[in-house]
Design an enzyme around this catalytic site. Structure first.
Site, mmCIF file in Angstrom:
data_model
loop_
_atom_site.group_PDB
_atom_site.id
_atom_site.type_symbol
_atom_site.label_atom_id
_atom_site.label_comp_id
_atom_site.label_asym_id
_atom_site.label_seq_id
_atom_site.Cartn_x
_atom_site.Cartn_y
_atom_site.Cartn_z
ATOM 1 N N GLU A 1 42.129 -9.827 -16.503
ATOM 2 C CA GLU A 1 41.257 -9.680 -17.686
ATOM 3 C C GLU A 1 39.892 -9.806 -17.583
ATOM 4 O OE1 GLU A 1 43.415 -12.231 -15.685
ATOM 5 O OE2 GLU A 1 44.364 -12.668 -17.470
ATOM 6 N N HIS B 1 47.809 -23.538 -14.741
ATOM 7 C CA HIS B 1 48.537 -23.089 -16.028
ATOM 8 C C HIS B 1 48.228 -24.134 -17.341
ATOM 9 C CE1 HIS B 1 50.202 -20.675 -12.994
ATOM 10 N NE2 HIS B 1 50.085 -19.189 -13.921
#
Lengths: 323, 80, 385
Positions: free
Chosen positions: A59, A128
């Protein structure tokens, strides 16, 4: 026309890609796999690997590359798999994208759109499932959106790409499968909150994945003779204080529904603004329904217990009404 | 038009301004405006009402000749 | 969404009875449009609205008595549309009642203070409801808006039970005048004004006019007062929350006695800008409508200075009580002949005594004297009025 939230996102991207050659999509599994939540299915075949780019699992790297592309004149859409993973990209987003226009005296705007999934409810466990919208909504220099309806999923991307500054769009993972009526004119602004249901007794203020639950709670309350007004914040930064103050001015009572944890939450910010603007209009203490302050559990019954649910919203509303 | 009709017309005009008056209670020889409590606006409206009813234009200079109900009836009778 | 609330149609009004709606849901309304007729203790008043929009819902039915500030109707602003709830799956027909959940927020901090919601506290003050006497029905026994409104309605119901109109008006006048004498430090000045020029001019003017266009001396007096406020602005305006707000135009309240007893002082707007002919028409119309009980809300609520003309009843002078939140009241006595010394000679002169009651928080005697002098001088030049 009836369509799904996922399909609305896909149509919005497809339209943006077709309309402007500077637009491209980049992220983990957006190409060959068609997107973790299948939002970019078919786009690789249609637009080719130059414009639908699979990235390595970094990321920090690919969000940074998106910022560079934006500075270089492109209009990137960067997809981050979940808000949990986006923490690896906080540095480029907060220290670069949000700050560069300010630090360059207005010379370098960063027209970047970052889309990411957020929220719990799919048994994906603590790494998550979190709702960290408030982390981004805290930062000046970026606009933060939370489309909660099919129409907003379809409409928000275009103005976000047109915005010369970075825009972060949160898509709640529970919403992708939701179906709804896509109105003929789905174009929308990205500055105002929306009243999704009118009512005079109490304001239920929410956003994102909690909107369907809140609307259902309003339905329950209606069966008890309580008319709840449901406000969808839509834009988490900058917050539309006027709409918040107007609804509380009408109903004199408010419950904020926010899947984030209570401490330091967006709900806390909304409450603060209500107190700043509507103190003398309040007829009861403002209440919140937030997630329990635990990492979101994996086990289904525990996950459900940790999240805002319709009965909790109904009970909070009753409490505020003294019923 | 005889004096009885004129008198009735004057009373009807006064009633439009002061609906509460009773005809029998009005003394024909006593000052009219005091009895009926007519201020200058009321009085102007009486003059206007008489103008409409009898078609007679009463100049301001003649107001002094309209002190009592009797005066008013006589004034109108001379001109009707 | 616009909320159309019952306006206060004067300092002495705290409730009104809705008599009639002039609009229906779906109607578009313009600024200044008469939308309802409300009975105050003084008159049936045509209530105007000062926003533009489309009527959504009428919240009060004719016949209801409601406190000032009550939302009477809701309207949509231009461009606003009623938002509908998002399309959703059919709701559960009979939702199970959710079990009790601990109140969000966690530990409640208790204090010795009585629980009264901020909105209830504010509304009680507006309605004059004694909040200490109320029983709370809200969360944790808190006094809520609904409790206050109920108490106010119960109070209002008591008043309505005695529909003695003149008694109600007496009560309303009593409240306004008591407030005036309690709050306003009045000072009084008077000045005899020679009226020969004005009356001669008027007689000439009226001689040339048909009876339907005749002017009364009252319009000269009104116009002179309005023009004098341009020289001494502290007489024309409103004193609210410790601050004097001068008015941009002179909306002169005209004290009109009602034949059945009582008094009303509705406004003629922009008196300084109007011709004498227009003022005469306005005055005639206002007197007629006041006595017929059909005034407009703006006439009731926005006089900036009042004139009372008691000379008709034969008094030499009148020292009035200021109508709050105004700051001055001009009174005129009888116009009568008096011995008048001028240039070393004694003559007979028609004279009116003008008096001023003014608010010492806003102006001082010196300014008041200049104001009366300005009225006097204006009346010496009637052709310029």
């Amino acid at each position: 026309m009836k369509t799904s939230y996922r399909e609305a996102i896909r149509q919005a991207m497809r339209e943006a890609l077709a309309a402007d050659a500077r637009v491209f999509l980049m992220g983990e599994d957006v190409g060959r796999y068609g997107g973790t939540y299948a939002c970019s299915k078919g786009l690789l075949d249609e637009f080719g690997p130059e414009r639908i780019r699979d990235t390595p699992l970094s990321e920090l790297g690919f969000v940074g590359a998106g910022i560079g592309a934006a500075l270089g004149g492109m209009r990137p859409i960067v997809e981050v798999m979940t808000v949990n993973f986006s923490l690896l990209a906080l540095d480029p987003i907060v220290n670069t994208a949000a700050a560069l226009r300010h630090m360059s005296g207005g010379q370098f705007p960063v027209p970047l759109v970052v889309r990411m999934a957020t929220g719990a409810g799919r048994q994906l466990a603590a790494q998550h499932s979190h709702s960290l919208e408030n982390w981004y909504a805290h930062v000046p220099g970026i606009r933060v959106l939370a489309p909660a309806t099919v129409s907003d999923a379809r409409g928000m991307l275009a103005p976000a790409l047109a915005d010369p500054d970075p825009v972060v769009i949160f898509e709640h993972a529970q919403l992708y499968n939701q179906e709804g009526e896509l109105p003929e004119d789905w174009r929308c602004d990205i500055c105002r909150a929306a009243v999704r249901r009118e009512g005079g007794d109490i304001s239920l203020i929410t956003y994102g994945g909690s909107l369907p639950k809140t609307l259902e709670a309003a339905e329950w309350l209606a069966a008890e003779g309580i008319a709840a007004e449901v406000v969808d914040l839509r834009v988490l930064r900058p917050l539309d204080t006027a709409t918040i103050a107007a609804t509380v001015g009408r109903t004199h009572r408010a419950v904020i529904v926010d899947e984030g944890w209570r401490s330091g939450s967006l709900a806390a910010e909304v409450m603060a603004r209500i107190l700043e603007n509507c103190f003398f209009d309040l007829d009861a203490p403002v209440a919140r329904v937030c997630s329990e302050e635990v990492p979101i559990p994996y086990a289904k019954h525990l996950e459900e217990a940790a999240l805002p649910q319709v009965p909790k919203i109904v009970a909070a509303a009753r409490g505020v009404l003294g019923k | 038009m005889d004096e009885g009709e004129i008198r009735a017309g004057v009373i009807a005009t006064l009633r439009m301004i002061a609906p509460e008056i009773e005809e029998a209670a009005i003394e024909a020889d006593a000052p009219l405006r005091d009895q009926v409590d007519l201020d200058s606006m009321d009085w102007l409206n009486v003059i206007l009402g008489l103008h409409e009813r009898f078609g007679i234009d009463i100049p301001e200079a003649d107001y002094g000749r309209l002190g009592t109900l009797k005066d008013v009836v006589a004034y109108l009778a001379a001109r009707a | 969404m616009i909320e159309f609330k019952l306006p206060s149609l004067g300092a002495d009004m705290d409730e009104g009875k809705l008599l009639e709606w002039k609009v229906a849901p779906g109607d578009a309304v313009k600024k200044g449009q008469v939308v309802a007729i409300v009975d105050t203790s003084k008159a049936a008043v045509d209530v105007e609205i000062w926003s533009e929009g489309t009527v959504v819902e009428l919240l009060v039915a004719p016949g209801e008595t409601i406190p000032v500030g009550t939302v009477l109707a809701t309207l949509l602003e231009a461009g606003e549309t009623p938002k509908t709830a998002a399309t959703r799956t059919a709701p559960t027909p009979a939702p199970p009642r959710p079990g009790p959940v601990t109140r969000a927020g966690g530990e409640a901090v208790t204090s010795g203070r009585r629980r009264i919601s901020p909105a209830a506290r504010k509304h009680a003050e507006e309605l004059g409801v004694d909040i200490a006497s109320l029983t709370g029905t809200g969360p944790e026994g808190a006094v809520t808006l609904a409790d206050v409104e109920q108490a106010a309605a119960a109070g209002a119901a008591k008043t309505v039970a005695a529909p003695d109109r003149s008694a109600e008006m007496r009560r309303a006048i009593a409240a306004a005048m008591s407030r005036s004498k309690r709050e306003i430090p009045h000072y009084y000045l008077s000045e005899p004004i020679p009226m020969r020029r004005a009356l001669d001019w008027l007689a000439r003017a009226n001689a040339a006019r048909p009876v339907t266009e005749r002017l009364l001396p009252a319009v000269l007096l009104l116009k002179a007062v309005a023009l004098a406020t341009r020289e001494v602005a502290e007489m024309n305006g409103l004193y609210r929350d410790g601050i004097f707000e001068p008015a941009a135009a002179a909306h002169i309240g005209v004290a009109i006695s009602l034949r059945q007893g009582g008094l009303s002082a509705p406004a003629i707007h922009d008196v300084g800008e109007k011709s004498l002919e227009q003022l005469m028409r306005d005055l005639t119309d206002l007197v007629r409508r006041t006595r017929a009980g059909s005034l407009r809300s703006s006439e009731m609520s926005d006089p900036t200075l009042t004139v009372t003309n008691l000379g008709e009843q034969g008094v030499a002078a009148v020292y009035g009580v200021i109508y709050p939140p105004q700051v001055a009241l001009v009174g005129f006595g009888r116009i009568g002949e008096q011995p008048w010394a001028e240039n070393g000679a004694l003559t007979v002169m028609p004279v009116v005594t003008a008096s001023l009651a003014a608010d010492h928080r806003v102006s001082d005697g010196h300014r008041g004297a200049l104001f009366l002098a300005a009225i006097r001088e204006l009346l010496q030049r009637p052709e310029d009025l």
